[in-house]
Scaffold this active site. Structure first.
Site, PDB file in Angstrom:
ATOM      1  N   GLU A  91      25.452  55.995 -19.276  1.00 20.34           N
ATOM      2  CA  GLU A  91      25.583  54.546 -19.224  1.00 20.34           C
ATOM      3  C   GLU A  91      24.566  53.917 -18.278  1.00 20.34           C
ATOM      4  O   GLU A  91      24.184  54.508 -17.272  1.00 20.34           O
ATOM      5  CB  GLU A  91      26.995  54.174 -18.772  1.00 20.34           C
ATOM      6  CG  GLU A  91      28.023  54.437 -19.863  1.00 20.34           C
ATOM      7  CD  GLU A  91      29.453  54.161 -19.412  1.00 20.34           C
ATOM      8  OE1 GLU A  91      30.152  53.447 -20.121  1.00 20.34           O
ATOM      9  OE2 GLU A  91      29.851  54.655 -18.348  1.00 20.34           O
ATOM     10  N   CYS A 104      20.948  49.222 -13.242  1.00 16.33           N
ATOM     11  CA  CYS A 104      21.637  50.274 -12.492  1.00 16.33           C
ATOM     12  C   CYS A 104      21.644  51.503 -13.381  1.00 16.33           C
ATOM     13  O   CYS A 104      22.252  51.514 -14.451  1.00 16.33           O
ATOM     14  CB  CYS A 104      23.070  49.809 -12.186  1.00 16.33           C
ATOM     15  SG  CYS A 104      24.081  51.082 -11.417  1.00 16.33           S
ATOM     16  N   CYS A 111      28.877  64.201 -12.651  1.00 19.17           N
ATOM     17  CA  CYS A 111      28.564  64.303 -11.224  1.00 19.17           C
ATOM     18  C   CYS A 111      29.410  65.415 -10.631  1.00 19.17           C
ATOM     19  O   CYS A 111      30.556  65.605 -11.021  1.00 19.17           O
ATOM     20  CB  CYS A 111      28.892  62.979 -10.533  1.00 19.17           C
ATOM     21  SG  CYS A 111      28.467  62.950  -8.771  1.00 19.17           S
ATOM     22  N   CYS A 115      34.075  62.482  -5.636  1.00 18.03           N
ATOM     23  CA  CYS A 115      34.679  61.462  -4.755  1.00 18.03           C
ATOM     24  C   CYS A 115      36.000  60.988  -5.359  1.00 18.03           C
ATOM     25  O   CYS A 115      36.107  60.770  -6.570  1.00 18.03           O
ATOM     26  CB  CYS A 115      33.733  60.282  -4.561  1.00 18.03           C
ATOM     27  SG  CYS A 115      32.206  60.752  -3.727  1.00 18.03           S
ATOM     28  N   CYS A 118      36.211  57.562  -7.461  1.00 13.14           N
ATOM     29  CA  CYS A 118      35.128  57.250  -8.403  1.00 13.14           C
ATOM     30  C   CYS A 118      35.386  57.833  -9.785  1.00 13.14           C
ATOM     31  O   CYS A 118      35.729  59.005  -9.921  1.00 13.14           O
ATOM     32  CB  CYS A 118      33.813  57.797  -7.849  1.00 13.14           C
ATOM     33  SG  CYS A 118      32.409  57.476  -8.925  1.00 13.14           S
ATOM     34  N   GLY A 158      26.132  60.006 -11.277  1.00 10.73           N
ATOM     35  CA  GLY A 158      25.348  61.124 -10.750  1.00 10.73           C
ATOM     36  C   GLY A 158      24.949  60.944  -9.310  1.00 10.73           C
ATOM     37  O   GLY A 158      25.055  59.854  -8.745  1.00 10.73           O
ATOM     38  N   GLU A 159      24.511  62.053  -8.700  1.00  8.73           N
ATOM     39  CA  GLU A 159      24.056  62.032  -7.317  1.00  8.73           C
ATOM     40  C   GLU A 159      22.536  62.278  -7.336  1.00  8.73           C
ATOM     41  O   GLU A 159      22.089  63.410  -7.597  1.00  8.73           O
ATOM     42  CB  GLU A 159      24.805  63.120  -6.526  1.00  8.73           C
ATOM     43  CG  GLU A 159      24.233  63.448  -5.165  1.00  8.73           C
ATOM     44  CD  GLU A 159      23.953  62.235  -4.271  1.00  8.73           C
ATOM     45  OE1 GLU A 159      24.832  61.360  -4.135  1.00  8.73           O
ATOM     46  OE2 GLU A 159      22.847  62.159  -3.725  1.00  8.73           O
ATOM     47  N   SER A 190      20.885  55.504  -3.968  1.00  9.46           N
ATOM     48  CA  SER A 190      22.166  55.636  -3.280  1.00  9.46           C
ATOM     49  C   SER A 190      22.614  57.097  -3.285  1.00  9.46           C
ATOM     50  O   SER A 190      22.521  57.781  -4.299  1.00  9.46           O
ATOM     51  CB  SER A 190      23.202  54.757  -4.000  1.00  9.46           C
ATOM     52  OG  SER A 190      24.440  54.819  -3.347  1.00  9.46           O
ATOM     53  N   SER A 213      26.510  55.982   0.686  1.00 12.84           N
ATOM     54  CA  SER A 213      27.901  55.682   0.378  1.00 12.84           C
ATOM     55  C   SER A 213      28.726  56.264   1.520  1.00 12.84           C
ATOM     56  O   SER A 213      29.004  57.454   1.542  1.00 12.84           O
ATOM     57  CB  SER A 213      28.286  56.319  -0.961  1.00 12.84           C
ATOM     58  OG  SER A 213      27.535  55.724  -1.994  1.00 12.84           O
ATOM     59  N   LEU A 214      29.086  55.413   2.465  1.00 13.06           N
ATOM     60  CA  LEU A 214      29.780  55.905   3.653  1.00 13.06           C
ATOM     61  C   LEU A 214      31.293  55.915   3.431  1.00 13.06           C
ATOM     62  O   LEU A 214      31.936  56.945   3.499  1.00 13.06           O
ATOM     63  CB  LEU A 214      29.393  55.058   4.877  1.00 13.06           C
ATOM     64  CG  LEU A 214      29.916  55.588   6.211  1.00 13.06           C
ATOM     65  CD1 LEU A 214      29.261  56.905   6.581  1.00 13.06           C
ATOM     66  CD2 LEU A 214      29.727  54.563   7.325  1.00 13.06           C
ATOM     67  N   HIS A 215      31.853  54.760   3.201  1.00 13.74           N
ATOM     68  CA  HIS A 215      33.258  54.583   2.811  1.00 13.74           C
ATOM     69  C   HIS A 215      34.294  54.936   3.872  1.00 13.74           C
ATOM     70  O   HIS A 215      35.484  54.626   3.693  1.00 13.74           O
ATOM     71  CB  HIS A 215      33.594  55.319   1.505  1.00 13.74           C
ATOM     72  CG  HIS A 215      32.724  54.908   0.346  1.00 13.74           C
ATOM     73  ND1 HIS A 215      32.459  53.593   0.040  1.00 13.74           N
ATOM     74  CD2 HIS A 215      32.042  55.638  -0.573  1.00 13.74           C
ATOM     75  CE1 HIS A 215      31.665  53.537  -1.020  1.00 13.74           C
ATOM     76  NE2 HIS A 215      31.387  54.758  -1.392  1.00 13.74           N
ATOM     77  N   ASN A 289      36.786  48.753  -6.902  1.00 11.10           N
ATOM     78  CA  ASN A 289      37.105  48.473  -8.300  1.00 11.10           C
ATOM     79  C   ASN A 289      38.192  49.417  -8.765  1.00 11.10           C
ATOM     80  O   ASN A 289      38.153  50.605  -8.469  1.00 11.10           O
ATOM     81  CB  ASN A 289      35.851  48.623  -9.161  1.00 11.10           C
ATOM     82  CG  ASN A 289      34.853  47.532  -8.861  1.00 11.10           C
ATOM     83  OD1 ASN A 289      35.181  46.351  -8.963  1.00 11.10           O
ATOM     84  ND2 ASN A 289      33.670  47.912  -8.446  1.00 11.10           N
ATOM     85  N   CYS A 332      30.725  48.999  -9.919  1.00 11.73           N
ATOM     86  CA  CYS A 332      30.537  50.223  -9.132  1.00 11.73           C
ATOM     87  C   CYS A 332      31.697  51.180  -9.327  1.00 11.73           C
ATOM     88  O   CYS A 332      32.857  50.795  -9.181  1.00 11.73           O
ATOM     89  CB  CYS A 332      30.479  49.919  -7.643  1.00 11.73           C
ATOM     90  SG  CYS A 332      29.229  48.763  -7.210  1.00 11.73           S
TER      91      CYS A 332
HETATM   92  N1  SAH Z   1      26.216  59.531  -5.980  1.00 14.71           N
HETATM   93  C1  SAH Z   1      25.550  58.396  -5.422  1.00 14.71           C
HETATM   94  C2  SAH Z   1      25.215  57.372  -6.474  1.00 14.71           C
HETATM   95  C3  SAH Z   1      26.408  56.686  -7.112  1.00 14.71           C
HETATM   96  S1  SAH Z   1      26.300  55.072  -6.617  1.00 14.71           S
HETATM   97  C4  SAH Z   1      26.387  57.836  -4.300  1.00 14.71           C
HETATM   98  O1  SAH Z   1      27.436  58.381  -4.018  1.00 14.71           O
HETATM   99  O2  SAH Z   1      25.953  56.890  -3.662  1.00 14.71           O
HETATM  100  C5  SAH Z   1      27.826  54.405  -7.032  1.00 14.71           C
HETATM  101  C6  SAH Z   1      28.388  53.631  -5.874  1.00 14.71           C
HETATM  102  O3  SAH Z   1      29.651  53.097  -6.250  1.00 14.71           O
HETATM  103  C7  SAH Z   1      28.615  54.504  -4.681  1.00 14.71           C
HETATM  104  O4  SAH Z   1      28.413  53.782  -3.493  1.00 14.71           O
HETATM  105  C8  SAH Z   1      30.076  54.838  -4.860  1.00 14.71           C
HETATM  106  O5  SAH Z   1      30.623  55.323  -3.696  1.00 14.71           O
HETATM  107  C9  SAH Z   1      30.615  53.515  -5.303  1.00 14.71           C
HETATM  108  N2  SAH Z   1      31.915  53.596  -5.956  1.00 14.71           N
HETATM  109  C10 SAH Z   1      32.438  54.638  -6.612  1.00 14.71           C
HETATM  110  N3  SAH Z   1      33.662  54.340  -7.071  1.00 14.71           N
HETATM  111  C11 SAH Z   1      33.925  53.076  -6.713  1.00 14.71           C
HETATM  112  C12 SAH Z   1      35.019  52.201  -6.927  1.00 14.71           C
HETATM  113  N4  SAH Z   1      36.096  52.573  -7.605  1.00 14.71           N
HETATM  114  N5  SAH Z   1      34.912  50.946  -6.421  1.00 14.71           N
HETATM  115  C13 SAH Z   1      33.808  50.553  -5.747  1.00 14.71           C
HETATM  116  N6  SAH Z   1      32.754  51.334  -5.531  1.00 14.71           N
HETATM  117  C14 SAH Z   1      32.807  52.588  -6.004  1.00 14.71           C
END
Ligand code: SAH
Length: 343
Positions: A91, A104, A111, A115, A118, A158-159, A190, A213-215, A289, A332
């Site tokens: 996609e 994007c 992947c 996470c 995700c 993907g990463e 990212s 992507s810290l979170h 999301n 995202c």
């Molecule tokens: N693997 C890479 C690239 C993916 S980017 C990474 O981890 O950064 C996709 C982004 O969306 C990342 O920042 C991911 O953490 C974020 N993401 C994943 N699931 C999400 C969700 N349910 N709501 C908001 N952001 C999300």
């Protein structure tokens, strides 16, 4: 076995041409045709017929098929589902902003990072995308939508650092003056934080924006949400970010999806502020999301406001991301591998 010609740089095409006793200047012509989206060598009308046939014997031209296109009624965001040559599907999302159009793109089919919040992680990794397949996401999104792409974010499925060499080659291709010529400063990559790859990336000194992507600012929460944190840890990540910034002069951005009751407490805001300052990072808060298969909920507007205030009071540069394409599941973390059977 034919070779994937769209993953090659002009100088590599030129090497093949000299083996074929053809003039080198043809390489630039061929490269430009490929980056205009031709699907076969016959369309390269300014090449001699014998050369077109010679190329066709040695090479193939990748050309994904759009099998679904959804357009958001709210904001015009477009989500494409492409079928690749081997039947796998990926996609791509195109978003329109005042400053231009952003695509994007996905960097892998599936992947392996797993996470917890995700959707892309569901089903694991199938395979890496080739440089040409990533380029095609940009190229064919632009051709189909008629929207000139000005920015690229590697924030789809993907990463990217897990597919390092192909991603770097894709960047060289898309940045090339005889191709789409998209500037590195208009590209964001990212990552979930594969710190062992940061030095290699810094060495290339690309002017792109690195997003992390810290979170979560603490190991307990981050390791729970993101398996990639286990064995690395937030301290190591922050120091890798700091040294990346020192080496490249490019400020890093921390992506932080706000999850109710998980990572949105005032203590976590204070710790995040310390982390951001240590890494000289900008913080981008993303309203989580909703993903059907996941139980996490977005933070309340009040908690989000309080969180932002703590960061601002501590002098951190913070923004809250506007969510686009929600009605077509293009936000995202909502992209996921869609089975080939959908086509
Ligand atoms: N693997 C890479 C690239 C993916 S980017 C990474 O981890 O950064 C996709 C982004 O969306 C990342 O920042 C991911 O953490 C974020 N993401 C994943 N699931 C999400 C969700 N349910 N709501 C908001 N952001 C999300």
């Amino acid at each position: 076995m034919k070779t994937d010609i769209k993953s090659l740089l002009p100088e590599e095409i030129s090497q093949v041409l000299s083996q074929m006793s053809q003039p080198k200047y043809r390489a630039k012509q061929i490269f430009s045709w490929l980056h205009r989206g031709v699907s076969n060598f016959e369309e390269m009308t300014d090449l001699p017929k014998s050369l077109r046939e010679g190329l066709d014997e040695r090479f193939f031209i990748s050309c994904p098929k759009a099998i679904r296109k959804q357009v958001s009624e709210r904001d015009g965001t477009i989500k494409y589902l492409w079928r690749l040559a081997d039947g796998n599907c990926i996609e791509t999302v195109v978003m329109s902003y005042k400053h231009g159009n952003t695509v994007c793109i996905s960097s892998q089919v599936g992947c392996r990072q797993g996470c917890a919040f995700c959707a892309s992680a569901i089903g694991g990794l199938v395979r890496d995308l080739s440089p040409s397949e990533m380029l095609d996401e940009v190229l064919f999104s632009q051709l189909d939508s008629g929207m000139k792409i000005t920015n690229i974010v590697l924030m789809g499925i993907g990463e990217p650092l897990d597919n390092f060499d192909n991603v770097i080659r894709f960047l060289e291709l898309v940045n090339h003056p005889h191709g789409l010529n998209i500037g590195m400063r208009h590209i964001s990559l990212s990552t979930c934080g594969l710190t062992e790859k940061f030095d290699k990336l810094a060495e290339l000194n690309l002017q792109l924006t690195l997003s992390i992507s810290l979170h979560a600012p603490d190991d307990e929460t981050r390791s729970r949400l993101m398996p990639a944190n286990r064995g690395r840890g937030v301290d190591e990540l922050v120091s890798a970010c700091r040294s990346y910034f020192e080496r490249t002069g490019r400020r890093i951005s921390f992506e932080y999806a706000m999850i109710s009751g998980v990572n949105d407490s005032p203590e976590q805001a204070r710790l995040l502020a310390e982390r951001a300052k240590d890494a000289f990072a900008h913080v981008n808060l993303i309203p989580l999301n909703k993903v059907e298969e996941r139980s996490f909920l977005p933070s309340s507007p009040n908690d989000l406001k309080q969180f932002v205030k703590i960061l601002e009071d501590k002098g951190v540069n913070v923004t809250v991301r506007r969510s686009l394409g929600g009605d077509v599941n293009a936000s995202c973390g909502q992209l996921r591998r869609t089975a080939a059977k959908e086509g």
